[in-house]
Design an enzyme around this catalytic site. Structure first.
Site, mmCIF file in Angstrom:
data_model
loop_
_atom_site.group_PDB
_atom_site.id
_atom_site.type_symbol
_atom_site.label_atom_id
_atom_site.label_comp_id
_atom_site.label_asym_id
_atom_site.label_seq_id
_atom_site.Cartn_x
_atom_site.Cartn_y
_atom_site.Cartn_z
ATOM 1 N N SER A 33 41.585 34.796 32.112
ATOM 2 C CA SER A 33 40.506 35.691 31.702
ATOM 3 C C SER A 33 40.375 35.851 30.195
ATOM 4 O O SER A 33 39.325 36.249 29.711
ATOM 5 C CB SER A 33 40.721 37.065 32.340
ATOM 6 O OG SER A 33 41.906 37.648 31.849
ATOM 7 N N HIS A 55 38.339 36.130 38.864
ATOM 8 C CA HIS A 55 37.285 35.859 37.879
ATOM 9 C C HIS A 55 36.416 34.676 38.297
ATOM 10 O O HIS A 55 35.886 33.972 37.431
ATOM 11 C CB HIS A 55 37.880 35.600 36.498
ATOM 12 C CG HIS A 55 38.219 36.851 35.747
ATOM 13 N ND1 HIS A 55 37.262 37.679 35.194
ATOM 14 C CD2 HIS A 55 39.403 37.427 35.482
ATOM 15 C CE1 HIS A 55 37.845 38.709 34.604
ATOM 16 N NE2 HIS A 55 39.152 38.579 34.766
ATOM 17 N N LYS A 106 34.955 42.974 40.655
ATOM 18 C CA LYS A 106 34.284 42.232 39.575
ATOM 19 C C LYS A 106 32.904 41.794 40.061
ATOM 20 O O LYS A 106 32.005 42.627 40.149
ATOM 21 C CB LYS A 106 35.186 41.090 39.111
ATOM 22 C CG LYS A 106 36.475 41.623 38.450
ATOM 23 C CD LYS A 106 37.289 40.576 37.736
ATOM 24 C CE LYS A 106 38.368 41.238 36.887
ATOM 25 N NZ LYS A 106 39.720 41.123 37.450
HETATM 26 C C1 PLP Z 1 40.970 41.931 37.604
HETATM 27 C C2 PLP Z 1 42.070 41.108 38.167
HETATM 28 C C3 PLP Z 1 42.979 41.649 39.079
HETATM 29 C C4 PLP Z 1 42.968 43.100 39.448
HETATM 30 O O1 PLP Z 1 41.940 43.365 40.348
HETATM 31 P P1 PLP Z 1 41.729 44.881 40.827
HETATM 32 O O2 PLP Z 1 41.031 44.730 42.136
HETATM 33 O O3 PLP Z 1 40.937 45.555 39.781
HETATM 34 O O4 PLP Z 1 43.089 45.480 40.991
HETATM 35 C C5 PLP Z 1 43.934 40.803 39.613
HETATM 36 N N1 PLP Z 1 44.015 39.516 39.252
HETATM 37 C C6 PLP Z 1 43.170 38.971 38.361
HETATM 38 C C7 PLP Z 1 43.292 37.528 37.989
HETATM 39 C C8 PLP Z 1 42.178 39.758 37.784
HETATM 40 O O5 PLP Z 1 41.349 39.221 36.884
#
Ligand code: PLP
Length: 403
Positions: free
Chosen positions: A183, A211, A242
């Site tokens: 990310s 992502h 997301k």
């Molecule tokens: C955002 C993200 C998470 C966390 O996700 P949540 O549902 O907000 O806990 C986990 N792994 C990756 C790769 C992320 O980008």
């Protein structure tokens, strides 16, 4: 007697002195390509709102209707009395979308990653993890008693060396763990090469596609689909927080036995409340929209390419790639300060972006991360690039021009 607060205050002072204190900017309305802040309206280029569904009325409407039909909460974990038929229906829809046998919901992807390893692997097994993996994968792996190995980011020679090491150490089950997209860089894990190595060493592959799910690959099915290796990736984890509506929740998708075992043993699943009914309903609607969002995905690719092209023309260095995460680099000793000042000034020009520096990214590799959304127009992208140019002129050019 509170003997702790003095110690915490001085630790907080150190964080501030190092310039690492994170403060929260309050958004005064809903999430979207344009947000209201206390410093005025701004184009938002720092949300993970890749398909624009976080502020979209359709998931919100589905959630409203769900409040009436399903109620506000369930006051239970899943296995006692916290499973509505919509929870199971949604799990089946996630599995069908990703092409896996089944899926299981968690309160977040952080929880999914926190529970998946300990439930599936144990002493004698080996977990081989990319060094840039998300914090939740790192923590989840720490909670598991399998032996841990780490390879340099996307470095296939090092992955091979770690696989050899695990085999030489007599590992039983080996699993390779990677983010589908890293990310901070917007770069993809080299999944075809990873799957080749997994085959050679009889290892499983687990990809956290947070992502990517919803907007990367054919039909938005994520990085395995993007690379044509969907049938060679064994376990997927991902977030609903997301692209898929952006509310909250996460999941693991994979073979039936994997999901069945997670329902029995994954501790964040067993010991934490079920996903709220309205979140399930809204997220289902978001997934339904995402599955059919080919036009939005095409637009997202188009504005991403436009951003890269305009930034290159303006002389900025953007890490190469095609993902809607764009890392605009400010290298050198002064990079962290320059990136932070440019990001701050861009808000004066109505553009909200965030700068990242050590320890979030390596030293000398400060950057402003720009995230595009299908909800951004071409005009929004032009406005963003203009703000970069104007802010840079104020922050960098005066000093450089005199040397
Ligand atoms: C955002 C993200 C998470 C966390 O996700 P949540 O549902 O907000 O806990 C986990 N792994 C990756 C790769 C992320 O980008």
């Amino acid at each position: 007697m509170d003997t702790l607060s003095p110690r915490l205050r001085s630790a907080l002072d150190e964080i501030r002195a190092a310039g690492l204190y994170k403060s929260e900017r309050e958004i005064l309305g809903r999430q979207g390509p344009q947000v209201q802040t206390r410093r005025g309206d701004a184009l938002n280029f720092c949300a993970n709102n890749y398909l624009g569904l976080a502020g979209d009325p359709r998931p919100a409407q589905a959630a409203k209707e769900a409040l009436d039909r399903w109620g506000f909460g369930l006051s239970s974990v899943r296995f006692i009395c916290g499973t509505q038929d919509q929870h199971r229906a949604f799990e089946n829809e996630i599995a069908a979308f990703l092409g896996t046998e089944d899926a299981i919901l968690f309160s977040s992807c952080f929880d999914a990653n926190g529970g998946v390893f300990d439930a599936l692997f144990g002493p004698g097994d080996a977990i081989i993890s990319d060094e840039l993996n998300h914090a939740s994968l790192i923590d989840g792996i720490r909670l598991c008693k399998a032996t841990r190995y780490r390879y340099r980011n996307a470095d296939m020679d090092d992955l091979r060396a770690q696989l050899l090491g695990a085999r030489n150490d007599g590992a039983d089950q080996i699993v390779i763990v990677t983010d589908g997209v890293f990310s901070m860089d917007g770069s993809y894990a080299p999944l075809p090469e990873i799957c080749d190595l997994a085959e050679e060493f009889h290892a499983l592959v687990l990809v956290d596609d947070s992502h990517a799910t919803g907007f990367v690959g054919d039909g938005g099915k994520g990085t395995p689909e993007f690379f044509g290796v969907a049938d060679r990736v064994d376990i997927l984890t991902g977030t609903l927080g997301k692209a898929l509506g952006g509310a909250s929740g996460g999941y693991v998708a994979g073979p039936q036995a994997v999901i069945d075992m997670l329902r029995q043993k994954a501790r964040p699943y067993l010991f934490s409340n079920t996903l709220a009914p309205a979140v399930v309903a809204g997220s289902r609607e978001a997934l339904r929209i995402a599955a059919a969002a080919d036009a939005e995905r095409a637009h997202l690719r188009e504005v991403s390419a436009l951003f890269r092209q305009l930034m290159a023309q303006a002389g900025f260095t953007v890490l190469p790639g095609s993902h809607p995460i764009h890392a605009v680099m400010f290298p050198g000793d002064d990079g962290a300060r320059v990136a932070a000042e440019i990001a701050e000034r861009m808000l004066d020009y109505g553009v909200y972006v965030v700068a990242f520096s050590f320890p979030v990214v390596p030293r000398q590799k400060a950057r402003i991360r720009v995230q595009l959304s299908a909800a951004h127009s071409r005009e929004d992208v032009v406005a963003c690039v203009d703000a970069f140019i104007r802010a840079r002129a104020e922050v960098v050019a005066p000093a450089e021009g005199t040397h």
